[in-house]
Design an enzyme around this catalytic site. Structure first.
Site, short mmCIF file in Angstrom:
data_model
loop_
_atom_site.label_atom_id
_atom_site.label_comp_id
_atom_site.label_asym_id
_atom_site.label_seq_id
_atom_site.Cartn_x
_atom_site.Cartn_y
_atom_site.Cartn_z
N ARG A 62 0.83 -1.20 0.00
CA ARG A 62 0.00 0.00 0.00
C ARG A 62 0.87 1.26 0.00
O ARG A 62 0.61 2.24 -0.69
CB ARG A 62 -0.94 -0.01 1.21
CG ARG A 62 -1.94 1.14 1.22
CD ARG A 62 -3.07 0.88 2.21
NE ARG A 62 -2.57 0.45 3.49
CZ ARG A 62 -3.02 -0.60 4.16
NH1 ARG A 62 -3.98 -1.33 3.68
NH2 ARG A 62 -2.50 -0.92 5.33
N HIS A 66 0.89 4.16 -2.76
CA HIS A 66 0.69 5.57 -2.41
C HIS A 66 1.86 6.41 -2.88
O HIS A 66 1.69 7.52 -3.38
CB HIS A 66 0.51 5.75 -0.90
CG HIS A 66 -0.84 5.33 -0.41
ND1 HIS A 66 -1.38 5.76 0.78
CD2 HIS A 66 -1.77 4.51 -0.96
CE1 HIS A 66 -2.58 5.22 0.94
NE2 HIS A 66 -2.84 4.46 -0.09
N VAL A 70 1.73 9.61 -6.14
CA VAL A 70 1.91 11.03 -5.83
C VAL A 70 3.37 11.40 -6.10
O VAL A 70 4.27 10.89 -5.44
CB VAL A 70 1.54 11.33 -4.36
CG1 VAL A 70 1.55 12.84 -4.11
CG2 VAL A 70 0.18 10.75 -4.01
N SER A 76 8.43 10.03 -1.64
CA SER A 76 7.88 11.25 -1.04
C SER A 76 6.90 10.91 0.08
O SER A 76 6.71 11.69 1.01
CB SER A 76 7.19 12.12 -2.10
OG SER A 76 6.24 11.38 -2.83
N ASN A 95 -3.58 5.58 9.51
CA ASN A 95 -2.59 4.99 10.40
C ASN A 95 -2.09 3.62 9.93
O ASN A 95 -0.96 3.27 10.16
CB ASN A 95 -3.18 4.80 11.81
CG ASN A 95 -3.21 6.11 12.56
OD1 ASN A 95 -3.23 7.17 11.95
ND2 ASN A 95 -3.19 6.02 13.87
N PRO A 163 -6.48 7.36 -5.34
CA PRO A 163 -7.86 6.89 -5.48
C PRO A 163 -8.45 6.62 -4.08
O PRO A 163 -7.77 6.07 -3.23
CB PRO A 163 -7.72 5.59 -6.27
CG PRO A 163 -6.27 5.32 -6.42
CD PRO A 163 -5.49 6.48 -5.92
N ASP A 257 -4.18 -14.99 -2.78
CA ASP A 257 -4.94 -15.99 -3.54
C ASP A 257 -6.06 -15.31 -4.33
O ASP A 257 -6.11 -14.09 -4.42
CB ASP A 257 -5.51 -17.06 -2.59
CG ASP A 257 -6.41 -16.46 -1.53
OD1 ASP A 257 -6.84 -15.30 -1.68
OD2 ASP A 257 -6.71 -17.15 -0.54
C1 LIG Z 1 -3.41 7.29 14.62
O1 LIG Z 1 -2.15 7.89 14.82
C2 LIG Z 1 -2.19 9.03 15.66
C3 LIG Z 1 -0.81 9.67 15.64
O2 LIG Z 1 0.20 8.70 15.61
C4 LIG Z 1 -2.66 8.61 17.05
O3 LIG Z 1 -2.74 9.74 17.89
C5 LIG Z 1 -4.04 7.96 16.95
O4 LIG Z 1 -4.46 7.47 18.20
C6 LIG Z 1 -3.99 6.80 15.97
N1 LIG Z 1 -5.34 6.30 15.78
C7 LIG Z 1 -5.61 5.00 15.74
C8 LIG Z 1 -7.04 4.66 15.49
O5 LIG Z 1 -4.78 4.13 15.88
C1 LIG Z 2 -10.66 7.60 15.78
O1 LIG Z 2 -11.89 7.90 16.42
C2 LIG Z 2 -11.73 8.71 17.56
C3 LIG Z 2 -13.09 8.83 18.23
O2 LIG Z 2 -14.12 8.98 17.29
C4 LIG Z 2 -11.13 10.06 17.14
O3 LIG Z 2 -10.95 10.88 18.27
C5 LIG Z 2 -9.79 9.83 16.44
O4 LIG Z 2 -9.29 11.04 15.95
C6 LIG Z 2 -9.95 8.86 15.31
N1 LIG Z 2 -8.64 8.54 14.78
C7 LIG Z 2 -8.40 8.52 13.47
C8 LIG Z 2 -7.01 8.16 13.08
O5 LIG Z 2 -9.24 8.77 12.62
#
Ligand SMILES: *[C@@H]1O[C@H](CO)[C@@H](O)[C@H](O)[C@H]1NC(C)=O
Ligand SMILES: *[C@@H]1O[C@H](CO)[C@@H](O)[C@H](O)[C@H]1NC(C)=O
Ligand SMILES: *[C@@H]1O[C@H](CO)[C@@H](O)[C@H](O)[C@H]1NC(C)=O
Ligand SMILES: *[C@@H]1O[C@H](CO)[C@@H](O)[C@H](O)[C@H]1NC(C)=O
Ligand SMILES: *[C@@H]1O[C@H](CO)[C@@H](O)[C@H](O)[C@H]1NC(C)=O
Ligand SMILES: *[C@@H]1O[C@H](CO)[C@@H](O)[C@H](O)[C@H]1NC(C)=O
Length: 331
Positions: A62, A66, A70, A76, A95, A163, A257
């Protein structure tokens, strides 16, 4: 019947070689003189680590995708935001994509130990992705090298050019065409969803709120109703859950698969962008033909499209630089 796939395989191999030759500026074994052990160091590390963390194979694929979409395959996507500057592509990445960065930093450090400042992060990403897919039993493809690393990474470009999982066929194809890829590449590269995981928030409107009215009755009609119900019961009990793991290809998400394509034909593609592949006649024909197997045919076409993807807008010669650390440009 038995003869047909073989003909396809041979044809595909021929096309793959032609594409590689057109790649021109990249070359097989670019580091043969300057850092002869580079490719082996990457391979050894992947061989040692991926069995311990097999889901990183999907992350690497992935990330490579990505990256190439870009500003070309120039690493990058691996750059951190600059202090004081704008946000980088990384800041637009979910994440799940970010998890691979640490892995790549470790490979890069090993390669730097052997030959400082010689091997690009873009090549390491391309090689590690290929090797990781191999380790989990997927296809092998040749990775010509000589990519150089970019010095620019902009969050908005990732948002504009990648995409999205919510795209329909028209928009998906447009984003592939913009990178010189076509319908077949879209279908074969989507096959990477045979491995990997997602979170509900990327597709929850298909389960809960497809037309905006909301409620369990408001599911995407192009998604198998029983499958949708089981997702609502198990790993997507709330639309905003962004932590529970959802297997993209349930039951075989670590196995390269054909079951992703079988799932598509049963209306069980997880994203709208998966479901979209059977809404176009040509793409659907490709899905149906590859789903029949044998898997080797999928492996060949996937390999060909990965090689094409790995050549998108590459920087070579005097362009770009060889980054010392993948997360920051050189001084
Ligand atoms: C995604 O990453 C951010 C920064 O590293 C972190 O604060 C956040 O909790 C993470 N969210 C999840 C759902 O793992
Ligand atoms: C995941 O969901 C929580 C609660 O809705 C939010 O605070 C957080 O920013 C979200 N994390 C990501 C990586 O979207
Ligand atoms: C890049 O950013 C990550 C996450 O913010 C941080 O942990 C890492 O140390 C940074 N790398 C460099 C080389 O600055
Ligand atoms: C695809 O989605 C775009 C908006 O994202 C829309 O403008 C277009 O009409 C859609 N195409 C089809 C064929 O549904
Ligand atoms: C459903 O979608 C509509 C339109 O996008 C939005 O306004 C509404 O808040 C959504 N409802 C839920 C429960 O998410
Ligand atoms: C559901 O989530 C659990 C826990 O995160 C995970 O182990 C399991 O593989 C997931 N199942 C599916 C079908 O995605």
């Amino acid at each position: 019947m038995a003869g047909a796939p073989l003909v396809l395989v041979m044809l595909v191999v021929a096309v793959g070689v032609a594409a590689a030759e057109r790649g021109g500026k990249l070359q097989q074994g670019f580091y043969e003189q300057s850092c002869p052990r580079a490719e082996q160091i990457v391979k050894d590390y992947v061989e040692q680590q991926i069995p311990r963390e097999p889901s990183v194979a999907a992350t690497l694929i992935r990330t490579h995708f990505h990256d190439c979409f870009v500003r070309g395959c120039d690493a990058s996507v691996l750059l951190n935001a600059t202090t004081g500057g704008g946000e980088a592509e990384k800041d637009a990445a979910p994440n799940l994509t970010l998890r691979g960065f640490d892995f790549l930093d470790r490979v890069k450090a090993l390669v730097e130990q052997e030959c400082p400042g010689v091997v690009s992060c873009a090549d390491i990403l391309a090689l590690a992705s290929r090797d990781a897919v191999g380790i989990i039993g997927g296809p092998f493809w040749r990775v010509p090298t000589g990519r150089r690393d970019g010095r620019v990474s902009i969050k908005q470009e990732a948002l504009d050019q990648l995409p999205a999982p919510t795209m329909n066929f028209t928009d998906l194809l447009a984003s592939f065409r913009a990178k010189g890829l076509g319908v077949a590449d879209l279908v074969w590269l989507s096959g990477a969803h045979t491995i990997g995981i997602s979170h509900c928030n990327f597709f929850s409107e298909r389960l809960y709120n497809f037309t905006g009215h909301g409620g369990p009755g408001d599911a995407d009609p192009s998604l198998d109703a029983e499958y949708a119900a089981s997702l609502r019961r198990t790993n997507c009990t709330t639309p905003t859950d962004n932590t529970t793991i959802v297997e993209m290809d349930p039951g075989s998400f670590l196995t390269f698969d054909l079951s992703y394509y079988h799932g598509l034909l049963q209306h069980q593609g997880l994203f709208q962008s998966d479901a979209a592949l059977i809404t176009d006649a040509a793409a659907r024909a490709d899905v149906e033909s590859v789903a029949k197997g044998p898997p080797e045919v999928f492996f060949q076409v996937f390999a060909r499209s990965m090689m094409r993807m790995g050549m998108i807008e590459v920087k070579t010669g005097g362009d770009g630089e060889i980054r010392r650390h993948c997360a920051v440009v050189n001084n």
